[in-house]
Design a protein around this motif. Structure first.
Motif, PDB file in Angstrom:
ATOM      1  N   MET A   1       0.666  -1.105   0.082  1.00 20.37           N
ATOM      2  CA  MET A   1       0.040  -0.038  -0.027  1.00 20.37           C
ATOM      3  C   MET A   1       0.877   1.293  -0.040  1.00 20.37           C
ATOM      4  O   MET A   1       2.075   1.174   0.749  1.00 20.37           O
ATOM      5  CB  MET A   1      -0.858  -0.089   1.419  1.00 20.37           C
ATOM      6  N   VAL A   2       0.480   2.093  -0.573  1.00 20.22           N
ATOM      7  CA  VAL A   2       1.108   3.606  -0.911  1.00 20.22           C
ATOM      8  C   VAL A   2       0.711   4.423   0.456  1.00 20.22           C
ATOM      9  O   VAL A   2      -0.562   4.535   0.664  1.00 20.22           O
ATOM     10  CB  VAL A   2       0.765   4.351  -2.129  1.00 20.22           C
ATOM     11  N   GLU A   3       1.799   4.887   1.067  1.00 20.55           N
ATOM     12  CA  GLU A   3       1.221   5.831   2.072  1.00 20.55           C
ATOM     13  C   GLU A   3       0.746   7.018   1.738  1.00 20.55           C
ATOM     14  O   GLU A   3       1.443   7.956   0.831  1.00 20.55           O
ATOM     15  CB  GLU A   3       2.439   6.030   3.152  1.00 20.55           C
ATOM     16  N   ARG A  11      -7.526  15.951  -4.533  1.00 22.57           N
ATOM     17  CA  ARG A  11      -8.900  15.633  -5.129  1.00 22.57           C
ATOM     18  C   ARG A  11      -8.841  15.060  -6.517  1.00 22.57           C
ATOM     19  O   ARG A  11      -7.577  15.447  -7.271  1.00 22.57           O
ATOM     20  CB  ARG A  11      -9.926  17.030  -5.421  1.00 22.57           C
ATOM     21  N   ILE A  12      -9.445  14.135  -6.806  1.00 20.45           N
ATOM     22  CA  ILE A  12      -9.231  13.388  -8.133  1.00 20.45           C
ATOM     23  C   ILE A  12     -10.443  13.391  -9.008  1.00 20.45           C
ATOM     24  O   ILE A  12     -11.657  12.701  -8.553  1.00 20.45           O
ATOM     25  CB  ILE A  12      -8.856  12.084  -7.655  1.00 20.45           C
ATOM     26  N   ALA A 145      -2.348   9.672  -6.232  1.00 21.34           N
ATOM     27  CA  ALA A 145      -2.968  10.525  -5.212  1.00 21.34           C
ATOM     28  C   ALA A 145      -1.567  10.959  -4.256  1.00 21.34           C
ATOM     29  O   ALA A 145      -1.342  12.126  -3.808  1.00 21.34           O
ATOM     30  CB  ALA A 145      -3.734   9.828  -3.991  1.00 21.34           C
ATOM     31  N   ALA A 146      -0.685  10.021  -3.782  1.00 21.68           N
ATOM     32  CA  ALA A 146       0.548  10.288  -3.085  1.00 21.68           C
ATOM     33  C   ALA A 146       1.415  11.195  -3.689  1.00 21.68           C
ATOM     34  O   ALA A 146       2.266  12.093  -3.092  1.00 21.68           O
ATOM     35  CB  ALA A 146       1.275   9.024  -2.844  1.00 21.68           C
ATOM     36  N   ALA A 147       1.479  11.286  -4.830  1.00 18.91           N
ATOM     37  CA  ALA A 147       2.195  12.087  -5.938  1.00 18.91           C
ATOM     38  C   ALA A 147       1.956  13.697  -6.034  1.00 18.91           C
ATOM     39  O   ALA A 147       2.664  14.382  -6.355  1.00 18.91           O
ATOM     40  CB  ALA A 147       2.419  11.677  -7.409  1.00 18.91           C
ATOM     41  N   ASP A 194      -5.893  12.398   5.187  1.00 16.42           N
ATOM     42  CA  ASP A 194      -5.812  11.468   6.285  1.00 16.42           C
ATOM     43  C   ASP A 194      -5.420  10.066   5.934  1.00 16.42           C
ATOM     44  O   ASP A 194      -6.080   9.257   6.944  1.00 16.42           O
ATOM     45  CB  ASP A 194      -6.403  11.830   7.540  1.00 16.42           C
ATOM     46  N   GLY A 195      -5.537   9.459   4.750  1.00 10.31           N
ATOM     47  CA  GLY A 195      -5.650   8.220   4.370  1.00 10.31           C
ATOM     48  C   GLY A 195      -7.085   7.872   4.367  1.00 10.31           C
ATOM     49  O   GLY A 195      -7.176   6.572   3.928  1.00 10.31           O
TER      50      GLY A 195
END
Length: 218
Positions: A1-3, A11-12, A145-147, A194-195
């Motif tokens: 899983m990516v943190e 927002r996506i 999202a993490a990027a 916050d994940g």
């Protein structure tokens, strides 16, 4: 899983590709590389105009032609070039690809029953299970999202991909019957902070001509 970064809202915007002739024929595309029809090209341009003021910082797309052409049209309106995300390709439907839903039901009744019943482990012949697809799609979603912490990004993708993302964000099982629409060139917003993932809006079609086709079957 990516943190996922914990303090900044990402927002996506998820955009299904525009209509193809196979959509109109209710024919299963999967990873066969079908292009947009004229309606689909108009829908793609309309989605781009709608997103012009949305503050999109990055644009990603499945590399299949129907999604990539939609993304290029959106990018022309918002001033961005799409980045290829092969992980966001449609599900591989194996021997079902190229058939209408009725043809698939008639030729492969047992397999179609498993497909229609949302058996998450059923992978068709030469295809892909919902479980495998879920892993590749959600892994890439979390990576994107993490990027982009604190930004808004857009991803152009496919009906089946939207189906699994909706369930992921809402925490619903893959086997649950679909209770939402997935129209061609529909606009869907999700967010993460916050994940924790949230579904903000789904199936927006105000930018489109009436009659955008839903992904079938439900």
């Amino acid at each position: 899983m990516v943190e996922i970064p914990t303090t900044r809202l990402t927002r996506i915007c998820l955009v299904r590709h525009g209509e193809t002739e196979w959509n109109a024929e209710r024919r299963i595309q999967g990873q066969i590389d079908i292009g947009l029809n004229e309606t689909g090209r108009r829908q793609a341009a309309a989605a781009g105009r709608w997103l012009k003021q949305a503050g999109i910082a990055a644009l990603y797309s499945s590399d299949l032609k129907r999604a990539w052409t939609t993304a290029e049209s959106i990018g022309a309106e918002i001033g961005l070039s799409p980045k290829a995300a092969p992980e966001m390709r449609e599900r591989r439907y194996g021997v079902f690809e190229g058939l209408t839903y009725d043809e698939a039901r008639a030729r492969y009744p047992d397999g179609y029953g498993a497909f229609e019943g949302r058996n998450a482990e059923y992978a068709f012949e030469n295809g892909e299970s919902l479980t495998a697809m879920f892993a590749r799609v959600t892994g890439k979603l979390e990576e994107i999202a993490a990027a982009h912490p604190g930004q808004s990004v857009a991803i152009v993708l496919h009906g089946g991909v939207l189906d699994v993302i909706n369930r992921f964000v809402r925490g619903n099982p893959l086997e649950m019957p679909r209770d939402f629409l997935i129209p061609n060139a529909g606009i869907n917003w999700i967010s993460v902070v916050d994940g924790r993932w949230h579904l903000d809006t789904w199936g927006e079609t105000e930018h489109l001509e009436p009659g955008a086709l839903d992904e079938l079957p439900s």
